[in-house]
Design a protein around this motif. Structure first.
Motif, PDB file in Angstrom:
ATOM      1  N   ILE A  24       0.871  -1.176   0.000  1.00 34.44           N
ATOM      2  CA  ILE A  24       0.000   0.000   0.000  1.00 34.44           C
ATOM      3  C   ILE A  24       0.907   1.224   0.000  1.00 34.44           C
ATOM      4  O   ILE A  24       1.770   1.353   0.893  1.00 34.44           O
ATOM      5  CB  ILE A  24      -0.935   0.029   1.223  1.00 34.44           C
ATOM      6  N   GLU A  25       0.721   2.070  -1.006  1.00 35.53           N
ATOM      7  CA  GLU A  25       1.495   3.318  -1.046  1.00 35.53           C
ATOM      8  C   GLU A  25       0.636   4.424  -0.451  1.00 35.53           C
ATOM      9  O   GLU A  25      -0.517   4.611  -0.854  1.00 35.53           O
ATOM     10  CB  GLU A  25       1.890   3.693  -2.467  1.00 35.53           C
ATOM     11  N   ILE A  26       1.212   5.150   0.485  1.00 32.83           N
ATOM     12  CA  ILE A  26       0.499   6.268   1.111  1.00 32.83           C
ATOM     13  C   ILE A  26       1.034   7.553   0.498  1.00 32.83           C
ATOM     14  O   ILE A  26       2.201   7.909   0.699  1.00 32.83           O
ATOM     15  CB  ILE A  26       0.710   6.267   2.636  1.00 32.83           C
ATOM     16  N   LEU A 108      12.520   8.304 -10.110  1.00 35.60           N
ATOM     17  CA  LEU A 108      12.614   9.446 -11.030  1.00 35.60           C
ATOM     18  C   LEU A 108      11.460   9.363 -12.010  1.00 35.60           C
ATOM     19  O   LEU A 108      11.219   8.299 -12.600  1.00 35.60           O
ATOM     20  CB  LEU A 108      13.943   9.434 -11.805  1.00 35.60           C
ATOM     21  N   HIS A 109      10.735  10.464 -12.153  1.00 38.24           N
ATOM     22  CA  HIS A 109       9.590  10.540 -13.063  1.00 38.24           C
ATOM     23  C   HIS A 109       9.894  11.634 -14.069  1.00 38.24           C
ATOM     24  O   HIS A 109      10.249  12.749 -13.703  1.00 38.24           O
ATOM     25  CB  HIS A 109       8.318  10.913 -12.297  1.00 38.24           C
ATOM     26  N   THR A 110       9.733  11.314 -15.345  1.00 37.54           N
ATOM     27  CA  THR A 110      10.000  12.303 -16.384  1.00 37.54           C
ATOM     28  C   THR A 110       8.921  12.250 -17.444  1.00 37.54           C
ATOM     29  O   THR A 110       8.425  11.177 -17.781  1.00 37.54           O
ATOM     30  CB  THR A 110      11.375  12.083 -17.045  1.00 37.54           C
ATOM     31  N   PRO A 133      15.425   0.828  -7.716  1.00 39.55           N
ATOM     32  CA  PRO A 133      15.205   1.994  -8.580  1.00 39.55           C
ATOM     33  C   PRO A 133      13.817   1.937  -9.200  1.00 39.55           C
ATOM     34  O   PRO A 133      13.321   0.852  -9.539  1.00 39.55           O
ATOM     35  CB  PRO A 133      16.303   1.863  -9.641  1.00 39.55           C
ATOM     36  N   LYS A 134      13.178   3.106  -9.322  1.00 40.24           N
ATOM     37  CA  LYS A 134      11.870   3.204  -9.978  1.00 40.24           C
ATOM     38  C   LYS A 134      11.955   4.311 -11.024  1.00 40.24           C
ATOM     39  O   LYS A 134      12.184   5.473 -10.687  1.00 40.24           O
ATOM     40  CB  LYS A 134      10.764   3.522  -8.990  1.00 40.24           C
ATOM     41  N   ILE A 135      11.784   3.928 -12.283  1.00 42.70           N
ATOM     42  CA  ILE A 135      11.898   4.874 -13.397  1.00 42.70           C
ATOM     43  C   ILE A 135      10.550   4.950 -14.097  1.00 42.70           C
ATOM     44  O   ILE A 135      10.044   3.947 -14.615  1.00 42.70           O
ATOM     45  CB  ILE A 135      12.993   4.444 -14.386  1.00 42.70           C
TER      46      ILE A 135
HETATM   47  O1  DQA Z   1       5.643   6.613  -8.825  1.00 43.12           O
HETATM   48  C1  DQA Z   1       4.486   6.234  -8.775  1.00 43.12           C
HETATM   49  C2  DQA Z   1       3.772   5.705  -9.956  1.00 43.12           C
HETATM   50  C3  DQA Z   1       2.536   6.521 -10.237  1.00 43.12           C
HETATM   51  O2  DQA Z   1       2.937   7.832 -10.628  1.00 43.12           O
HETATM   52  C4  DQA Z   1       1.762   5.880 -11.373  1.00 43.12           C
HETATM   53  O3  DQA Z   1       1.977   6.312 -12.524  1.00 43.12           O
HETATM   54  O4  DQA Z   1       0.958   4.990 -11.091  1.00 43.12           O
HETATM   55  C5  DQA Z   1       1.668   6.636  -9.009  1.00 43.12           C
HETATM   56  C6  DQA Z   1       2.433   7.221  -7.825  1.00 43.12           C
HETATM   57  O5  DQA Z   1       1.587   7.277  -6.694  1.00 43.12           O
HETATM   58  C7  DQA Z   1       3.663   6.396  -7.545  1.00 43.12           C
HETATM   59  O6  DQA Z   1       4.433   7.013  -6.491  1.00 43.12           O
END
Ligand code: DQA
Length: 209
Positions: A24-26, A108-110, A133-135
């Motif tokens: 679960i992501e908060i 990292l989100h782009t 890592p999360k890209i």
């Molecule tokens: O980084 C991510 C992925 C996300 O942005 C998505 O595209 O589902 C949703 C965000 O809550 C999560 O932290």
């Protein structure tokens, strides 16, 4: 397929348990009031591993502030969760967050679509301070999506890759099949464009086993 359900309200926790989320992501940046109290309440309601995320506005969230403010908010919450999402812009805070006994999802989100070599450099940078890592990128064409799928398949594991936008939302079900550690979904209020509801994501996961 490890499913992360992204929430912003302790009130949805009982409902999401029906779909057996892996995590679960908060989303702290989408919540108001006493964040520590709300995270503690979620911790008391479930044994499902928790991810704390304070997403910056620059990377698609609502948090506006420097790294000092970021760590003042996230630091006291770390004791209640299993992972903390740490964007590259806050990586200097990673050693302190790690010292709180949690694992780090280095993200990292782009809005761009990096080339394969650029994806490799991003991965290396994220691995320099995080456990996973999360890209998250924005493919513009099907060839871009193939690049991301191939990168995910060949990358060192664990790694999480995902896409922004609705055009290629089906990639949320494909990327875990080629090695992405998690896929993100919502519990009624999407925290990002293109997310599936956890009910749909569970169906996809069960059908694609
Ligand atoms: O980084 C991510 C992925 C996300 O942005 C998505 O595209 O589902 C949703 C965000 O809550 C999560 O932290």
């Amino acid at each position: 397929m490890k499913i992360v359900v992204s929430v912003e309200d302790v009130g949805v926790i009982d409902a999401v348990m029906e779909y057996n989320p892996t995590f679960i992501e908060i989303r702290l940046d989408r919540m108001e009031g006493d964040l520590q109290e709300q995270v503690r309440a979620i911790r008391e309601k479930t044994a499902v591993p928790l991810i704390a995320t304070l997403r910056s506005r620059e990377e698609g969230g609502r948090f506006v502030g420097d790294a000092d403010l970021w760590v003042r908010i996230v630091g006291p919450i770390a004791r209640y969760v299993d992972f903390v999402d740490v964007e590259a812009r806050y990586r200097d805070q990673a050693p302190f967050i790690k010292s709180q006994g949690v694992q780090i999802l280095a993200s990292l989100h782009t809005n761009e679509m990096p080339t394969q070599p650029e994806l490799g450099r991003i991965e290396e940078m994220l691995r320099s301070y995080g456990d996973i890592p999360k890209i998250v990128v924005k493919p513009r064409t099907r060839d871009d999506l193939f690049t991301l799928i191939a990168f995910t398949h060949h990358a060192q594991k664990p790694i999480c890759t995902s896409i922004m936008g609705a055009e290629f939302r089906y990639a949320r079900a494909i990327l875990p099949l080629v090695g992405s550690e998690f896929t993100f979904c919502h519990a009624g209020t999407p925290t990002a464009e293109g997310q599936y509801h956890i009910r749909e994501m569970r169906q996809l996961a069960d059908l694609l086993k």
